[in-house]
Design a protein around this motif. Structure first.
Motif, PDB file in Angstrom:
ATOM      1  N   GLN A 144      -5.513   3.300 -19.782  1.00 21.68           N
ATOM      2  CA  GLN A 144      -5.100   2.434 -18.696  1.00 21.68           C
ATOM      3  C   GLN A 144      -3.591   2.247 -18.755  1.00 21.68           C
ATOM      4  O   GLN A 144      -2.897   2.325 -17.753  1.00 21.68           O
ATOM      5  N   GLN A 151      -0.772   3.284 -16.070  1.00 19.08           N
ATOM      6  CA  GLN A 151       0.149   2.319 -15.482  1.00 19.08           C
ATOM      7  C   GLN A 151       1.591   2.777 -15.668  1.00 19.08           C
ATOM      8  O   GLN A 151       2.445   2.545 -14.814  1.00 19.08           O
ATOM      9  N   ASN A 153       2.269   5.100 -12.954  1.00 24.03           N
ATOM     10  CA  ASN A 153       2.489   4.346 -11.720  1.00 24.03           C
ATOM     11  C   ASN A 153       3.888   3.757 -11.677  1.00 24.03           C
ATOM     12  O   ASN A 153       4.595   3.857 -10.676  1.00 24.03           O
ATOM     13  N   TYR A 181       2.858   7.401  -0.058  1.00 23.60           N
ATOM     14  CA  TYR A 181       1.964   6.345   0.386  1.00 23.60           C
ATOM     15  C   TYR A 181       1.321   6.646   1.709  1.00 23.60           C
ATOM     16  O   TYR A 181       0.466   5.907   2.172  1.00 23.60           O
ATOM     17  N   THR A 219       4.668  -3.084 -11.937  1.00 20.43           N
ATOM     18  CA  THR A 219       3.427  -2.482 -12.401  1.00 20.43           C
ATOM     19  C   THR A 219       2.776  -3.334 -13.469  1.00 20.43           C
ATOM     20  O   THR A 219       1.563  -3.557 -13.455  1.00 20.43           O
ATOM     21  N   ALA A 242       1.161  -6.380 -11.957  1.00 18.46           N
ATOM     22  CA  ALA A 242      -0.077  -6.026 -11.272  1.00 18.46           C
ATOM     23  C   ALA A 242      -1.169  -5.687 -12.267  1.00 18.46           C
ATOM     24  O   ALA A 242      -2.340  -6.003 -12.055  1.00 18.46           O
ATOM     25  N   MET A 293      -0.520 -10.341  -6.796  1.00 19.58           N
ATOM     26  CA  MET A 293       0.023 -11.037  -5.635  1.00 19.58           C
ATOM     27  C   MET A 293       1.293 -11.794  -5.923  1.00 19.58           C
ATOM     28  O   MET A 293       1.989 -12.213  -5.005  1.00 19.58           O
ATOM     29  N   ARG A 329       3.672 -10.391  -7.596  1.00 12.24           N
ATOM     30  CA  ARG A 329       4.641  -9.349  -7.908  1.00 12.24           C
ATOM     31  C   ARG A 329       6.036  -9.649  -7.408  1.00 12.24           C
ATOM     32  O   ARG A 329       7.016  -9.611  -8.149  1.00 12.24           O
ATOM     33  N   GLY A 343      -6.786  -9.235  -5.769  1.00  9.15           N
ATOM     34  CA  GLY A 343      -6.232  -9.495  -4.455  1.00  9.15           C
ATOM     35  C   GLY A 343      -4.953  -8.716  -4.197  1.00  9.15           C
ATOM     36  O   GLY A 343      -4.326  -8.218  -5.121  1.00  9.15           O
ATOM     37  N   TYR A 344      -4.600  -8.609  -2.934  1.00 12.16           N
ATOM     38  CA  TYR A 344      -3.327  -8.015  -2.560  1.00 12.16           C
ATOM     39  C   TYR A 344      -2.838  -8.751  -1.327  1.00 12.16           C
ATOM     40  O   TYR A 344      -3.564  -9.533  -0.728  1.00 12.16           O
ATOM     41  N   VAL A 345      -1.590  -8.475  -0.970  1.00 11.26           N
ATOM     42  CA  VAL A 345      -1.005  -9.119   0.204  1.00 11.26           C
ATOM     43  C   VAL A 345      -0.781  -8.058   1.268  1.00 11.26           C
ATOM     44  O   VAL A 345      -0.358  -6.951   0.958  1.00 11.26           O
ATOM     45  N   GLU A 397       1.448  -4.426   1.707  1.00 12.95           N
ATOM     46  CA  GLU A 397       1.625  -3.719   0.446  1.00 12.95           C
ATOM     47  C   GLU A 397       1.255  -2.256   0.603  1.00 12.95           C
ATOM     48  O   GLU A 397       0.383  -1.920   1.401  1.00 12.95           O
ATOM     49  N   THR A 398       1.919  -1.375  -0.098  1.00  5.63           N
ATOM     50  CA  THR A 398       1.528   0.035  -0.043  1.00  5.63           C
ATOM     51  C   THR A 398       1.224   0.585  -1.428  1.00  5.63           C
ATOM     52  O   THR A 398       0.586   1.610  -1.559  1.00  5.63           O
ATOM     53  N   GLU A 399       1.670  -0.113  -2.462  1.00  6.52           N
ATOM     54  CA  GLU A 399       1.502   0.414  -3.805  1.00  6.52           C
ATOM     55  C   GLU A 399       0.303  -0.261  -4.465  1.00  6.52           C
ATOM     56  O   GLU A 399       0.401  -1.390  -4.954  1.00  6.52           O
ATOM     57  N   ASN A 459      -1.712   1.465  -6.752  1.00  9.48           N
ATOM     58  CA  ASN A 459      -2.098   2.184  -7.966  1.00  9.48           C
ATOM     59  C   ASN A 459      -2.323   1.294  -9.185  1.00  9.48           C
ATOM     60  O   ASN A 459      -3.315   1.458  -9.884  1.00  9.48           O
ATOM     61  N   PRO A 460      -1.426   0.332  -9.439  1.00  2.00           N
ATOM     62  CA  PRO A 460      -1.680  -0.521 -10.617  1.00  2.00           C
ATOM     63  C   PRO A 460      -2.999  -1.269 -10.538  1.00  2.00           C
ATOM     64  O   PRO A 460      -3.734  -1.352 -11.528  1.00  2.00           O
ATOM     65  N   ILE A 461      -3.315  -1.819  -9.357  1.00  3.39           N
ATOM     66  CA  ILE A 461      -4.567  -2.563  -9.229  1.00  3.39           C
ATOM     67  C   ILE A 461      -5.755  -1.623  -9.363  1.00  3.39           C
ATOM     68  O   ILE A 461      -6.758  -1.952  -9.996  1.00  3.39           O
ATOM     69  N   THR A 507      -5.927   1.144 -10.959  1.00  2.00           N
ATOM     70  CA  THR A 507      -6.094   1.501 -12.377  1.00  2.00           C
ATOM     71  C   THR A 507      -6.840   0.404 -13.110  1.00  2.00           C
ATOM     72  O   THR A 507      -7.726   0.656 -13.922  1.00  2.00           O
ATOM     73  N   ASN A 557      -4.688  -0.703   7.590  1.00  2.00           N
ATOM     74  CA  ASN A 557      -3.416  -0.221   7.049  1.00  2.00           C
ATOM     75  C   ASN A 557      -3.418  -0.185   5.531  1.00  2.00           C
ATOM     76  O   ASN A 557      -2.973   0.762   4.912  1.00  2.00           O
ATOM     77  N   LEU A 575      -5.012   3.051   2.498  1.00  2.00           N
ATOM     78  CA  LEU A 575      -4.252   3.461   1.318  1.00  2.00           C
ATOM     79  C   LEU A 575      -5.033   3.186   0.042  1.00  2.00           C
ATOM     80  O   LEU A 575      -5.018   3.978  -0.898  1.00  2.00           O
ATOM     81  N   LYS A 599      -7.624   5.844  -0.458  1.00  2.00           N
ATOM     82  CA  LYS A 599      -7.006   7.107  -0.885  1.00  2.00           C
ATOM     83  C   LYS A 599      -6.621   7.035  -2.347  1.00  2.00           C
ATOM     84  O   LYS A 599      -6.930   7.928  -3.143  1.00  2.00           O
ATOM     85  N   GLN A 600      -5.910   5.965  -2.710  1.00  2.00           N
ATOM     86  CA  GLN A 600      -5.425   5.862  -4.079  1.00  2.00           C
ATOM     87  C   GLN A 600      -6.577   5.709  -5.066  1.00  2.00           C
ATOM     88  O   GLN A 600      -6.530   6.219  -6.181  1.00  2.00           O
TER      89      GLN A 600
END
Lengths: 327, 294, 390
Positions: B3, B7, B10, B213, B255, B258, B264, B266, C212-214, C217-219, C221-223, C225, C242, C246, C249-250
Motif C-alpha cells: 500500500q 501511495q 501516486n 485524469y 497523498t 489521503a 477531504m 487535503r 469521502g471526497y469533495v 477532485e480528480t486525484e 488514487n490515494p483513496i 489504494t 464527473n 474517474l 477508471k482509477q
C-alpha cells in the motif's frame, strides 16, 4: 458653526433622507421583494467592502481571505438564531460571530502580518480556504449541504442600522489615533516604526476590526437569504469583495459604497446575459487596473466641499492681508 | 508495505505535475515579483489545446504536447505584454488584481466557447494504457511518462537557465533589473522569454493532466494553480530547485493525508503547511533569508 | 486627456446599460388572456450548470410539444427563464422575482437540492408552487414534520434510491460486505450513502469502510489504494459522473474488480467518457428511466429528443420533460390559472404517466410514488434494467 459640526450634521441629514426615503418606497411597494433582495446584497457588500478597505486600503495589508470572516459570522448567526429564533438570538448571533471572527483575525494576523504583500495575500487566502474546508467537514455546520431554514430577521431597519453603523464606526476608527497609525504603516512601515508607531499592533488591530465587521456582513447575509453553505465563502467571494474595494478606490470609504452599489446594479442589469457576465466583469477588472488603478475615487472621499463648489453664489471671500494691516 | 509503495507512486505522479506548474510561478516571481494568478489558467488552456489537437486534429500524444506547449508560450507572452507590462511600475496590489482579472478572463472566455462541462480526453493508443504489476503495486505507463517527461523538461529548463545567454540574462534581471539594463540586457525581452518558458511548462502539465485524469474543464486551473504556488513558496520562491522540491513535497503531503483517511482535508492541510512555512521560514526550504534594507 | 477619455467611456457604458435595462425584464403583468407564464429557475452557469442545462432542454422540448398541440386550456405556455448561477441566494432572489415581478403561476427548478430548498420559503410566502425534477434530498418537502405546501418534485427521493440499491446488492448480487465512497460536498450523495448503509445493515450486511471526497477532485488514487486494502463484495459510490467516472477508471486500473454501485448521478455519457468502456463492467446504478425501456412512450421521447438536439437524452433531460408535462397537467386541471389553484391540482395528481414512469403524488408528503430502475453496464453499454419496487 464650526466645520466639523457642519459636516456631521450634513452626514446625518443624508443618512436620515436615505432611511426615510427607502422606508417610504418599501411601504408604497415600489421596492418589491425582488429589489429588497438586491438592496440586502448591496448593503452586505458595502459592509464587506468598507471593512476590507480598512485592512487593504488604509493599512496596506493585502488580504485575500475576507470571505473567511464572513463565513464565521454567517455560520455563527445561523446556528444561534436557529436554536434561539428571537431578536435577542439574532443580536447574540451577530455579536458572537463578530467577536469570534475578530479573535481568529487576531490569532492568524499576529504571525502572518509580518509577511510582505504577496505572501500575506496567499497566506490570508490559505486561511480562508482552511476555514471553508473545515466548515465542509464538520457535523455541526452540516458540511456541504449547508444550513437552511435560517430565521429571517433582517429588514430595512436592521439593514440600515448595521450598514450605517459600520460606516460610522470604521470612519471614526480611521480618524482616530489608531487609524492614523494604520495609514502611517501603509505609507512606509519602517519610517512609521522609527517614529514610534507600533506597526504590528496597528496591523493586527486593523485586521481584527476588519474581521469583526466582515462577520457582521456574513450574519446579515445568513439572516436574510435563509440558506448558507461553505462554498459561498470561497476564493471567488474574497475576490468579489476586493474588486469592489479596488473599483471604489483603495483608501476611500465613499468609494467603496459607490462601487458596491454600482456593481450590484451592473450585475442585475447583466442578469439576462449569464455567459458573458463574467467575461465582462473580468475584462472590466483588467482594463480598470491598466488605465485607472486608483479606482473611481482614488483615496479621496465624497465630502461636502465638493457640494459647496457646485452650489452657485456661495463663495468664501478671502480676506486680503495688505501691507497697511501689517503696519 | 505494498500500500505504501503504491501511495509513493501516486505521490510522485501528482508531485511531478505540481512541480511543472510551480516552475512557471517561481521563474516569473523571481524576475518581476508577481504572483501570476493567471498561470493556473494557462495550464488549463494547455489542457484544452491538447484536447483539441487529439480530438479534432487527430494528432498523437507527443505532437499534441508540443502544440500545447507552443500555444501556451504564445499565450503567456501575450498576457505579459498586454496586461503586466503596462503595470510594471505600479503598486503590487494593482498588478496582483490584474493577474486575478486575467485569470478570470481566461476561465470564463474558455467557458463561453467550450461550455462548462468536463470533457474527456480521447483514449490513448495501446502502449500508453499499459500497466505494470509488481505484486500488488500497479504502475501505469502514464504515471511513468508523467514523471519522466516532467524530469526531462526540468533538466532542459536547468540547462537553459544555467548554460545559455538568455538564461544568464534571466538570472541577471532577477538579481537587479536596473544593473542588468545598464549592462545592455533587454529587460523586456528577457521578461517575455521568462513568461514563455514558464507557460510552455504549464502547457505541458496541462496536457499530462488531461491525459492522466482524463478530465478537463474551464475551472480546472484554480486549485492546482494555488497549490503549485504553495509548492513554489515552500521550496523557496524564485529558486528553480525549490519549485521542484516544493512540488514533490506537496504531492507527498496530499497523498499521505489521503492515505490515512483524511482525504477531504487535503487542501486544508496544504494551506496550513503554507502558513506554517511562511511563519517560520518565509524564504522557503531552500531559500536564504534576505533582510529588507531601508 | 486620460480623464476625458475615462469620462466619455463611463458615459457610454452607462448609456448602453440603460438601453439594456429597457429591454430586460421590466415588471410585466401576469398572464394575459392567451398565455400562461411558467418560470424556470435553473443553474445555467457555475459548477452544476450541466444539470440545469439538461433540465431546461427537456422542459423546452416538452413546452414546444404542448404549445404545438394547442397549449393548455387553449393558452400557450410562456417560459420566463433565469440563471441562478448555481447559487442558492441567487435562486431565492430569482424565485422572488419570478413570482412578484413576472407573476408566473408556477416555477420549475432549481435542479439541485440545496438551491431548491432555499426557494421553498419564497414559494410558501407567495403561494406559487415550485417543482423540481431532480432535487432528491430527503428533507425537502417535509421539514421537521411540516409539509411544505407549495413544494413538489417529480423524482424519487434519495432515501428511496439508496434503499433500492441496498436491496439489489443484497438480493441480486449476494453481497455481504460493502465499502462506501461518497461525495461529501453534496446533500444528494450523503443522503444516498446514509440510506444505503441503513438498508444494507438491516439486510444483514456490513459496511466495512466509509470514505469521502469533495466534488471537483480528480486525484482519487490515494483513496482507491486505501480501499483496495480492504476486503469487500461491492463498492457503493454515490456521486456525480464527473468524479465517479474517474473513480471507476482509477479503481479498475488499480485492480479493483468487484461490482461498483451508484445512483442516478451515474446517468450521463460523461461516465463513459471519463471511465472508458473497458472499466465500465460490473457497474450498476439506480435511475429514473432507461433507454432500454421498450415502452413506446420512452422510445418516442428518445427519438424526438435525438431529432431535436442530436444527442441521447439522459435522466435530467427526461425529468425536465416530465416535470414540464406535470406542471401543464396541473394547470389544465386547476380551477383557475393561479398559484393556489394549481398547487391544489398538483397535490391531487394521480397516475401521471411520463417518460420516467407512472406516479401519483402522495398528498401527505407531496412525494411522487414511483419505482426505480437498476441499470447494469457491461463494456460501457447498458445491458440490463431491473425495475425495483419499494
Amino acid at each position: 458653526m464650526n466645520p466639523r459640526l457642519k459636516s456631521i450634521l450634513a452626514k446625518t441629514a443624508v443618512a436620515a433622507v436615505v432611511y426615510v426615503g427607502v422606508l417610504l418606497l418599501v411601504q408604497v411597494g415600489i421596492i418589491d421583494a425582488y429589489l429588497q433582495a438586491t438592496m440586502v446584497t448591496i448593503c452586505v457588500n458595502i459592509i464587506l467592502a468598507v471593512s476590507l478597505n480598512l485592512v487593504t486600503g488604509f493599512t496596506g495589508q493585502f488580504s485575500l481571505g475576507h470571505a473567511g470572516f464572513m463565513a464565521i459570522g454567517a455560520y455563527s448567526t445561523a446556528l444561534i438564531t436557529m436554536s434561539m429564533p428571537t431578536v435577542l438570538g439574532f443580536i447574540l448571533g451577530l455579536l458572537v460571530g463578530a467577536i469570534l471572527a475578530a479573535l481568529v483575525g487576531f490569532l492568524i494576523g499576529l504571525p502572518t502580518l509580518r509577511l510582505r504583500g504577496d505572501y500575506l495575500a496567499i497566506a490570508t487566502l490559505g486561511m480562508a480556504e482552511i476555514i471553508r474546508v473545515l466548515l465542509l467537514n464538520f457535523e455541526f455546520s452540516n458540511g456541504a449541504a449547508g444550513l437552511s431554514g435560517i430565521p429571517q430577521f433582517v429588514n430595512w431597519n436592521w439593514l440600515f442600522v448595521l450598514t450605517a453603523g459600520t460606516i460610522v464606526l470604521i470612519s471614526n476608527f480611521l480618524n482616530s489615533r489608531h487609524g492614523r497609525d494604520c495609514i502611517a504603516v501603509r505609507e512606509d512601515e519602517i519610517a512609521a516604526e522609527s517614529i514610534g508607531v507600533r506597526s504590528t499592533q496597528a496591523k493586527t488591530l486593523a485586521f481584527s476590526v476588519g474581521a469583526f465587521f466582515g462577520a457582521i456582513a456574513g450574519g446579515v447575509y445568513a439572516s436574510y437569504f435563509y440558506f448558507i453553505k461553505p462554498d459561498l465563502f470561497g476564493f471567488m467571494q474574497s475576490i468579489n469583495i476586493l474588486v469592489i474595494v479596488v473599483l471604489g478606490g483603495l483608501g476611500s470609504i465613499s468609494g467603496s459604497i459607490i462601487a458596491a452599489i454600482l456593481l450590484a446594479v451592473v450585475s442585475t442589469l447583466l442578469q439576462p446575459f449569464p455567459e458573458i457576465r463574467m467575461i465582462l466583469y473580468s475584462l472590466v477588472l483588467v482594463v480598470l487596473m491598466v488605465f485607472r488603478p486608483q479606482g473611481i475615487m482614488g483615496s479621496r472621499e465624497l465630502s461636502l466641499s465638493l457640494f459647496s463648489k457646485l452650489l452657485p453664489g456661495r463663495r468664501q471671500t478671502r480676506t486680503k492681508v495688505t501691507a497697511e494691516d501689517a503696519a | 508495505m505494498e500500500q505504501f509503495l503504491q501511495q509513493v507512486v501516486n505521490g510522485l505522479s501528482i508531485g511531478s505535475i505540481y512541480a511543472l506548474i510551480a516552475l512557471g510561478y517561481t521563474m516569473v516571481y523571481g524576475i518581476i515579483q508577481l504572483i501570476n494568478f493567471a498561470h493556473g489558467d494557462v495550464y488549463m488552456v494547455g489542457a484544452y489545446v491538447g484536447y483539441a489537437s487529439m480530438s479534432f486534429l487527430g494528432l498523437d500524444f507527443f505532437t499534441s504536447l508540443l502544440v500545447a506547449m507552443a500555444a501556451c508560450t504564445v499565450l503567456g507572452v501575450i498576457i505579459e505584454r498586454v496586461a503586466y507590462k503596462p503595470l510594471r511600475n505600479s503598486t503590487r496590489i494593482a498588478v496582483l488584481i490584474t493577474a486575478i482579472g486575467v485569470s478570470l478572463l481566461l476561465e470564463y472566455t474558455m467557458m463561453y466557447f467550450v461550455g462548462p462541462e468536463h470533457r474527456a480526453y480521447p483514449a490513448l493508443p495501446g502502449f500508453m494504457s499499459h500497466t505494470f504489476h509488481f505484486g500488488e503495486v500497479v504502475i501505469t505507463m502514464l504515471q511513468i511518462m508523467i514523471v519522466t517527461i516532467s524530469i526531462v523538461l526540468m533538466i532542459v529548463l536547468q540547462f537553459i537557465v544555467r548554460r545559455t545567454r538568455l538564461g544568464k540574462a534571466m538570472r541577471a534581471v532577477s538579481q537587479d533589473r536596473d544593473a542588468a539594463q545598464l549592462m545592455g540586457i533587454s529587460v523586456d525581452n528577457t521578461i517575455s522569454f521568462t513568461f514563455a518558458l514558464g507557460s510552455a511548462l504549464a502547457g505541458a502539465a496541462g496536457v499530462l493532466v488531461g491525459v492522466y485524469y482524463n478530465s478537463v474543464n474551464p475551472l480546472m486551473g484554480i486549485l492546482p494553480g494555488l497549490k503549485a504556488f504553495v509548492a513554489a513558496v515552500l521550496g523557496g520562491i524564485g529558486l528553480i530547485p525549490g519549485a521542484l522540491l516544493g512540488g514533490y513535497v506537496i504531492g507527498a503531503t496530499e497523498t499521505f493525508v489521503a492515505s490515512i483517511g483524511f482525504s477531504m482535508l487535503r487542501d486544508a492541510v496544504v494551506f496550513a503547511l503554507l502558513i506554517i512555512v511562511l511563519i517560520f521560514k518565509p524564504s522557503g526550504l531552500l531559500g536564504k533569508n534576505v533582510r529588507e534594507k531601508v | 486627456m486620460k480623464r476625458r477619455f475615462a469620462a466619455i467611456a463611463a458615459a457610454a457604458l452607462s448609456l448602453s446599460l440603460l438601453a439594456g435595462c429597457g429591454s430586460s425584464g421590466s415588471g410585466t403583468s401576469g398572464s394575459s388572456a392567451d398565455t400562461v407564464k411558467v418560470g424556470l429557475n435553473y443553474e445555467l452557469s457555475g459548477p452544476v450548470a450541466t444539470y440545469g442545462d439538461a433540465s431546461v432542454k427537456g422542459i423546452q422540448m416538452a413546452v414546444e410539444e404542448i404549445n404545438a398541440a394547442g397549449g393548455v386550456n387553449g393558452k400557450q405556455i410562456e417560459i420566463v427563464k433565469y440563471d441562478n448561477k448555481s447559487e442558492p441566494a441567487e435562486a431565492t432572489t430569482l424565485a422572488t422575482k419570478l413570482m412578484t415581478n413576472d407573476k408566473v403561476v408556477s416555477v420549475i427548478g432549481p435542479a439541485t437540492s440545496g438551491s431548491f430548498k432555499a426557494t421553498i420559503p419564497v414559494a410558501n410566502q407567495n403561494k406559487v408552487p415550485v417543482v423540481s425534477g431532480s432535487a432528491t434530498a430527503d428533507d425537502l418537502l417535509v421539514q421537521n414534520g411540516v409539509l411544505q405546501e407549495f413544494a413538489f418534485r417529480t423524482c424519487f427521493s434519495d432515501s428511496y434510491q439508496g434503499t433500492a440499491m441496498a436491496n439489489f446488492a443484497t438480493q441480486s448480487l449476494s453481497a455481504k460486505t460493502a465499502v462506501i465512497l461518497k461525495d461529501t460536498s453534496s446533500d444528494y450523495a450523503k443522503g444516498l450513502a446514509d440510506n444505503f448503509a441503513k438498508q444494507f445493515t438491516a439486510n444483514g450486511g456490513t459496511i466495512v469502510a466509509e470514505e469521502g471526497y469533495v466534488a471537483g477532485e480528480t486525484e482519487f488514487n490515494p483513496i482507491v489504494t486505501r480501499i483496495k486494502g480492504q476486503s469487500f463484495d461491492v463498492m457503493y459510490v454515490p456521486g456525480y459522473y464527473n468524479e465517479v467516472g474517474l473513480i471507476i477508471k482509477q479503481a479498475r486500473d488499480q485492480g479493483i474488480d468487484q461490482p461498483i454501485l451508484g445512483g442516478d448521478g451515474f446517468d450521463s455519457p460523461g461516465l463513459l467518457e471519463k471511465a472508458g468502456a473497458a472499466a465500465l463492467n460490473q457497474v450498476y446504478f439506480t435511475n429514473h428511466y432507461s433507454s432500454l425501456d421498450q415502452d413506446p412512450t420512452v422510445q418516442d421521447f428518445i427519438k424526438a429528443f435525438k431529432d431535436k438536439y442530436g444527442e441521447e437524452p439522459n435522466a435530467f433531460h427526461a425529468l425536465g420533460y416530465d416535470t414540464a408535462y406535470f406542471v401543464a397537467d396541473a394547470i389544465k386541471r386547476a380551477s383557475e390559472p393561479t398559484g393556489e389553484a394549481i398547487q391544489q391540482a398538483m397535490a391531487s395528481t394521480t397516475d401521471f404517466s411520463g417518460v420516467t414512469g407512472t406516479f401519483s403524488i402522495d398528498p401527505e408528503t407531496h412525494e411522487p410514488v414511483k419505482s426505480a430502475v437498476v441499470i447494469g453496464l457491461k463494456d460501457g453499454v447498458q445491458v440490463s434494467a431491473e425495475r425495483s419496487s419499494r
